[in-house]
Design a protein around this motif. Sequence first.
Motif, PDB file in Angstrom:
ATOM      1  N   CYS A   1      -3.418   9.673   2.442  1.00 22.90           N
ATOM      2  CA  CYS A   1      -2.789   8.968   1.319  1.00 22.90           C
ATOM      3  C   CYS A   1      -1.266   8.988   1.379  1.00 22.90           C
ATOM      4  O   CYS A   1      -0.606   8.172   0.728  1.00 22.90           O
ATOM      5  CB  CYS A   1      -3.261   9.574  -0.004  1.00 22.90           C
ATOM      6  N   SER A   2      -0.723   9.913   2.151  1.00 19.91           N
ATOM      7  CA  SER A   2       0.746  10.030   2.238  1.00 19.91           C
ATOM      8  C   SER A   2       1.328   9.364   3.487  1.00 19.91           C
ATOM      9  O   SER A   2       2.532   9.472   3.749  1.00 19.91           O
ATOM     10  CB  SER A   2       1.163  11.511   2.218  1.00 19.91           C
TER      11      SER A   2
ATOM     12  N   SER B   1       2.061   6.316   4.229  1.00 23.42           N
ATOM     13  CA  SER B   1       3.133   5.343   3.983  1.00 23.42           C
ATOM     14  C   SER B   1       4.476   6.022   3.758  1.00 23.42           C
ATOM     15  O   SER B   1       5.522   5.474   4.110  1.00 23.42           O
ATOM     16  CB  SER B   1       2.792   4.453   2.787  1.00 23.42           C
ATOM     17  N   SER B   2       4.452   7.237   3.209  1.00 24.83           N
ATOM     18  CA  SER B   2       5.711   7.964   2.988  1.00 24.83           C
ATOM     19  C   SER B   2       6.327   8.419   4.310  1.00 24.83           C
ATOM     20  O   SER B   2       7.518   8.722   4.383  1.00 24.83           O
ATOM     21  CB  SER B   2       5.481   9.180   2.078  1.00 24.83           C
ATOM     22  N   TYR B   3       5.493   8.472   5.372  1.00 25.80           N
ATOM     23  CA  TYR B   3       5.989   8.812   6.714  1.00 25.80           C
ATOM     24  C   TYR B   3       6.364   7.559   7.500  1.00 25.80           C
ATOM     25  O   TYR B   3       6.723   7.638   8.682  1.00 25.80           O
ATOM     26  CB  TYR B   3       4.927   9.584   7.502  1.00 25.80           C
TER      27      TYR B   3
ATOM     28  N   GLU C   1       1.428   3.062   8.691  1.00 26.04           N
ATOM     29  CA  GLU C   1       0.310   2.457   7.979  1.00 26.04           C
ATOM     30  C   GLU C   1      -0.987   2.742   8.727  1.00 26.04           C
ATOM     31  O   GLU C   1      -1.018   2.700   9.963  1.00 26.04           O
ATOM     32  CB  GLU C   1       0.508   0.945   7.843  1.00 26.04           C
TER      33      GLU C   1
END
Length: 501
Positions: free
Chosen positions: A454-455, A457-459, A462
Amino acid sequence: MRWPIPTAISSTAKAFLHRQFFLKNGIPPSIRLCKLRAFCSSVDYREILRSGLDGIEHDEAVYLFKYMAESRPLPHIIEFNKVLTAIAKMHSYDTVIRLWSIVEKEEDIEISPDIYTCNILVKCFCSCYQPCLALSFLGKMMKLGVEPDVVTDSLLVSGFCRINRNYEALYVVEQMKKMGVAPNVVVYTVLIDGLCRSGLLNEAVKQFGWMEKEGVTPNVFTYTSLISGLCNACKLSEASHLLREMISRNIDPNVVTFTVLIDAYVKAGKFSKFKELRQEMIKMSIDPNVFTYTSVINGLCMHNHVDIAVEAYKDMLSNGCAPNVLTYSTLANGFFKSNMFKKGIELFQEMSDRGVAENIVSRNTLIQGCFQAGKISAAEQLLEKMPAHGLSPNIRSYNIVLAGLFSYGKVKLALGKYEDMQKTRNDLDIVTYTIMIHGMCKDGKADEAYKLFCSLSSYGVEPDDKAYTAMISGLKKNGMLARAHALTRIYQKYKRNRGSI
């Protein structure tokens, strides 16, 4: 207004240029002395240009250009083009752009560019991955009365295709047609190749049809590009049809054409078709090269025919074709996958004995081979020793180790390696995270894996098909069915939006 460089430095630079240039070209001392005395004369730069610029260095060419810009009367644009071309050939594209921008800004340097100047600058912008700036520059040139030609067209199309902006490349072709610049075989070939590389096969086929309608005959490079696109789309029968078509039109395929087809057929396991193509090559007196043989070896190893791959390798040597590091790595990988670790090591030793230096690909292959043979500590040492051996580990190197540690249940070591990667690298990719998700789920850490998923995208990453599949499978195996079903619905929506369904 003159060039913004002090007179003393300018004089020294000119003398340096003159001395170095004539020393390189082996001109007798007496003539050099005469040339030095006459360096500031109006004909000096012409004599340098007539001597040729093949041996000139970057700084010398820059100083020569500046000296010419300060000369009065100003040299003809043809002379400036010669110097700019020499600098461009050194791949110093930014220097060409900078020099011309200075010329444009100086009020008392009135140089009228021609189409050759325009194309030199367009090529430099495109080579710097700035085709939009090239297009803007062309617009400025057109206001000065410089009309683009088919070379301009091909340069811009190539520039946009290089950065995968293929629809802009199509736009350029259409706009050029409206201006009376008809695309030739080079323009169409570059365009078709770019479209095929980006997976836009239907558009590539459409352009191939257009060029035929417009009376532009495709050449071997056009056909090879389209055949490659068809092979990448697994349309092998259509690719073979194109081969027959080009032969019937007396357009001889080359070794690249055959290699593309052979690579596709052996990967698909259609070895009888490969033999037919090989016979066709023999009939046309086309010798396979290192890429042909490596493709054959790779396809055979993919289908666990390592023994036949070894025969292909021996055939390669007997025909005087020297294997490269990719050939050795491909065959060694085949040995490792077939649990022939010793033979893989012996092959790498043979590679070294033949003077073929290892690279990142061969080292990664060896690391993976060690894991497949259960030699975990050896694999880790091979990674750690890479810098000492002049090799810089890439993200694939780390991903191989990460996956290897998880596969042998070394979860604590894998998590530690992942933490190190987070601290020392900024190129963690979706493969890295998918390995982590799969490994953690396998170890019963599905909740932590889901948080990582779930995280993503923060990295700046996609999820792809493999990441979704790994996460959904992991949730199901860990009894988290409601979350798995919810993620499945999200995945199906993702595929619909992408056009996969």
